[in-house]
Motif scaffolding. Sequence first.
Motif, PDB file in Angstrom:
ATOM      1  N   ILE A  80      55.416  43.553  26.355  1.00  0.00           N
ATOM      2  CA  ILE A  80      55.326  42.161  25.898  1.00  0.00           C
ATOM      3  C   ILE A  80      54.268  41.995  24.811  1.00  0.00           C
ATOM      4  CG2 ILE A  80      56.099  41.284  28.140  1.00  0.00           C
ATOM      5  CD1 ILE A  80      53.195  40.352  28.648  1.00  0.00           C
ATOM      6  N   GLY A  81      53.651  43.099  24.386  1.00  0.00           N
ATOM      7  CA  GLY A  81      52.700  43.035  23.280  1.00  0.00           C
ATOM      8  C   GLY A  81      51.263  42.799  23.673  1.00  0.00           C
ATOM      9  N   PHE A  82      50.915  43.088  24.934  1.00  0.00           N
ATOM     10  CA  PHE A  82      49.553  42.865  25.414  1.00  0.00           C
ATOM     11  C   PHE A  82      48.854  44.181  25.774  1.00  0.00           C
ATOM     12  CE2 PHE A  82      50.782  38.558  25.489  1.00  0.00           C
ATOM     13  CZ  PHE A  82      49.670  37.759  25.733  1.00  0.00           C
ATOM     14  N   SER A  83      49.325  45.286  25.226  1.00  0.00           N
ATOM     15  CA  SER A  83      48.774  46.581  25.621  1.00  0.00           C
ATOM     16  C   SER A  83      47.310  46.758  25.242  1.00  0.00           C
ATOM     17  CB  SER A  83      49.594  47.705  24.982  1.00  0.00           C
ATOM     18  OG  SER A  83      49.553  47.619  23.562  1.00  0.00           O
ATOM     19  N   GLU A  84      46.847  46.042  24.206  1.00  0.00           N
ATOM     20  CA  GLU A  84      45.459  46.174  23.760  1.00  0.00           C
ATOM     21  C   GLU A  84      44.561  45.083  24.328  1.00  0.00           C
ATOM     22  OE1 GLU A  84      45.324  46.423  19.540  1.00  0.00           O
ATOM     23  OE2 GLU A  84      46.581  48.213  19.435  1.00  0.00           O
ATOM     24  N   GLN A  85      45.128  44.186  25.105  1.00  0.00           N
ATOM     25  CA  GLN A  85      44.336  43.106  25.698  1.00  0.00           C
ATOM     26  C   GLN A  85      43.661  43.572  26.991  1.00  0.00           C
ATOM     27  OE1 GLN A  85      44.460  41.373  22.824  1.00  0.00           O
ATOM     28  NE2 GLN A  85      44.165  39.597  24.151  1.00  0.00           N
ATOM     29  N   PRO A  86      42.463  43.060  27.293  1.00  0.00           N
ATOM     30  CA  PRO A  86      41.861  43.357  28.591  1.00  0.00           C
ATOM     31  C   PRO A  86      42.630  42.617  29.673  1.00  0.00           C
ATOM     32  CG  PRO A  86      40.550  41.726  27.423  1.00  0.00           C
ATOM     33  CD  PRO A  86      41.611  42.182  26.465  1.00  0.00           C
ATOM     34  N   PHE A  87      42.890  43.256  30.787  1.00  0.00           N
ATOM     35  CA  PHE A  87      43.593  42.582  31.874  1.00  0.00           C
ATOM     36  C   PHE A  87      43.218  43.186  33.219  1.00  0.00           C
ATOM     37  CE2 PHE A  87      46.476  45.930  30.369  1.00  0.00           C
ATOM     38  CZ  PHE A  87      46.914  46.542  31.546  1.00  0.00           C
ATOM     39  N   LEU A  88      43.301  42.351  34.236  1.00  0.00           N
ATOM     40  CA  LEU A  88      43.029  42.746  35.618  1.00  0.00           C
ATOM     41  C   LEU A  88      44.309  42.596  36.421  1.00  0.00           C
ATOM     42  CD1 LEU A  88      39.655  40.806  36.082  1.00  0.00           C
ATOM     43  CD2 LEU A  88      39.892  43.277  35.758  1.00  0.00           C
ATOM     44  N   VAL A  89      44.548  43.530  37.331  1.00  0.00           N
ATOM     45  CA  VAL A  89      45.769  43.502  38.138  1.00  0.00           C
ATOM     46  C   VAL A  89      45.396  43.410  39.614  1.00  0.00           C
ATOM     47  CG1 VAL A  89      47.912  44.683  38.712  1.00  0.00           C
ATOM     48  CG2 VAL A  89      46.943  44.927  36.419  1.00  0.00           C
ATOM     49  N   TYR A  90      45.908  42.377  40.287  1.00  0.00           N
ATOM     50  CA  TYR A  90      45.635  42.141  41.699  1.00  0.00           C
ATOM     51  C   TYR A  90      46.936  42.245  42.496  1.00  0.00           C
ATOM     52  CZ  TYR A  90      41.208  40.085  40.063  1.00  0.00           C
ATOM     53  OH  TYR A  90      39.988  39.867  39.471  1.00  0.00           O
ATOM     54  N   GLN A  91      46.886  42.962  43.585  1.00  0.00           N
ATOM     55  CA  GLN A  91      48.025  43.007  44.501  1.00  0.00           C
ATOM     56  C   GLN A  91      47.775  41.983  45.602  1.00  0.00           C
ATOM     57  OE1 GLN A  91      48.686  46.786  46.416  1.00  0.00           O
ATOM     58  NE2 GLN A  91      50.658  46.165  47.279  1.00  0.00           N
ATOM     59  N   HIS A  92      48.703  41.039  45.768  1.00  0.00           N
ATOM     60  CA  HIS A  92      48.556  39.971  46.760  1.00  0.00           C
ATOM     61  C   HIS A  92      49.410  40.259  47.992  1.00  0.00           C
ATOM     62  CE1 HIS A  92      46.679  36.531  44.251  1.00  0.00           C
ATOM     63  NE2 HIS A  92      46.446  37.686  43.635  1.00  0.00           N
ATOM     64  N   HIS A  93      48.894  39.800  49.134  1.00  0.00           N
ATOM     65  CA  HIS A  93      49.612  39.997  50.397  1.00  0.00           C
ATOM     66  C   HIS A  93      49.778  38.664  51.143  1.00  0.00           C
ATOM     67  CE1 HIS A  93      48.949  44.312  49.836  1.00  0.00           C
ATOM     68  NE2 HIS A  93      47.669  44.041  49.618  1.00  0.00           N
ATOM     69  N   ASP A  94      49.845  37.570  50.399  1.00  0.00           N
ATOM     70  CA  ASP A  94      49.882  36.246  51.016  1.00  0.00           C
ATOM     71  C   ASP A  94      51.252  35.583  50.899  1.00  0.00           C
ATOM     72  OD1 ASP A  94      49.772  35.970  48.293  1.00  0.00           O
ATOM     73  OD2 ASP A  94      48.317  34.324  48.293  1.00  0.00           O
ATOM     74  N   ALA A  95      52.291  36.367  50.689  1.00  0.00           N
ATOM     75  CA  ALA A  95      53.640  35.797  50.586  1.00  0.00           C
ATOM     76  C   ALA A  95      54.626  36.730  51.280  1.00  0.00           C
ATOM     77  CB  ALA A  95      54.024  35.601  49.112  1.00  0.00           C
ATOM     78  N   GLY A  96      55.845  36.264  51.427  1.00  0.00           N
ATOM     79  CA  GLY A  96      56.841  37.046  52.136  1.00  0.00           C
ATOM     80  C   GLY A  96      57.452  38.150  51.307  1.00  0.00           C
TER      81      GLY A  96
ATOM     82  N   VAL B 235      34.199  40.590  30.055  1.00  0.00           N
ATOM     83  CA  VAL B 235      35.122  41.304  29.171  1.00  0.00           C
ATOM     84  C   VAL B 235      36.253  40.377  28.725  1.00  0.00           C
ATOM     85  CG1 VAL B 235      36.803  43.183  29.049  1.00  0.00           C
ATOM     86  CG2 VAL B 235      34.584  43.578  30.126  1.00  0.00           C
ATOM     87  N   LEU B 236      36.684  39.489  29.601  1.00  0.00           N
ATOM     88  CA  LEU B 236      37.727  38.525  29.264  1.00  0.00           C
ATOM     89  C   LEU B 236      37.189  37.392  28.398  1.00  0.00           C
ATOM     90  CD1 LEU B 236      39.411  38.275  32.783  1.00  0.00           C
ATOM     91  CD2 LEU B 236      40.407  39.372  30.770  1.00  0.00           C
TER      92      LEU B 236
END
Length: 435
Positions: free
Chosen positions: A95-111, A50-51
């Motif tokens: 920021i003007g990217f509402s129509e773009q495909p995007f993936l969201v990841y939650q990271h747990h590797d930082a403080g 998709v990207l």
Amino acid sequence: MVAIIKTGHSIHRIFNYNENKVSEGVAKLIGAGNYPLDIDRLDLRTKLSVLEKPLALNEKTSRNSVHISLNFDHSESGIKSDRLMEIANRYMKDIGFSEQPFLVYQHHDAGHPHIHIVTIKIKADGKRIDMNNIGRNQSETARKAIEKEFNLVRAEDQKKQQYAMQPIGPEVVHYGKVQSKKAIQNVLDFVIGNYRYASLPELNSILRQYNVQAERGTEDSRTFKRNGLLYRIIDKQQNPVGVPIKASSFYSRPTLQFLANQYPQNDKKRQPFKQRLKNAIDLALKDRKISLHELSAVLQKQGIIVCQRRSGEGQLYGITYIDHTTKCVFNGSILGKAYSAKGLMERCLPLSISGKDSLALPLHPPQKETGLHLPQATAIAEVTKAAPKSGEANINEGLGKDILESLLQAEQAADYVPKQFKKKRRRRNRPNSNQ
């Protein structure tokens, strides 16, 4: 909330970076925007395709991928995933990217709690989204509005906490720790996409830094006869481990013919940097004789790695220089006789047969790497000087062409990091992220 935006040349590498974090158990895909399926029904191929699809419509934009991290204060670690998705959706819209495909990841590797957003700046019609000053303008406006709406700690109140996007560079592959194909693909994306090379041996000089090797197989093998290419993991001693994987099975298809097509343009690009390398060697050897070990140490301080190729007896028969500063790789004989293995042996103190002087690469038996070269490669190729022992094949080093980049250097340059989180430094011209 602190927003950091980076652009890059490879959506594959950004995608792999986040998916590898998921595999390691330190990240989770919490949502997707403008995807045809729910995230629990998305496989790896669908996520990436998709990207990739819009990118095929605009090949002129080299920095076509976007990697964003939204960082929250450590006191906000209790924010739920659905709330984080609301924040991500609002930010992408502002920021003007509402129509773009995007993936969201939650990271747990930082403080501190944070999410990563993977997207592209090519629209469905092939047009490029203008990102000039997006961090200073749209992102800052969106950040302030989101902080107020979601009652988040303001970025101005987090000045003492330093945030940075982790560099996305391939890690040295260790067999069994990561899924082999994914690990090799990550290295290939980094090396082939960023470095310049003109022969299979030159490419391998870089890949071996990451415990990966390209090989054609024996001359009587089916792979060799059909101009096939295999990639496999090697150990610290450069012994092959695991099962080799066909080049055609990787989505980037780094086949022998694909690599050969890169050689002419790579050679042209690296020519301006040849003199720098020769000057560095000449200066190190000026008015004195030092060992090859000492020469390697001097050059390494300038970002230049000397890769030595030795026979099983420890006899030096080839030299390859990897210049991390200019991102170029040169076989010694391409620079001239004085910089080849034989030339250095004459200019340096006697080498240690025990391998003491082998600084960059472990000793290993010669391997035949007769990849597709430029037509004139045979005439100027560096061939093994010392006759190999029985069962050992000669190495035919083809015409050297460009390659390389710092082993752990990030592929993306930060287009925007809030100024309050930057260390004071002299002003300099900022690169245009849309080139």
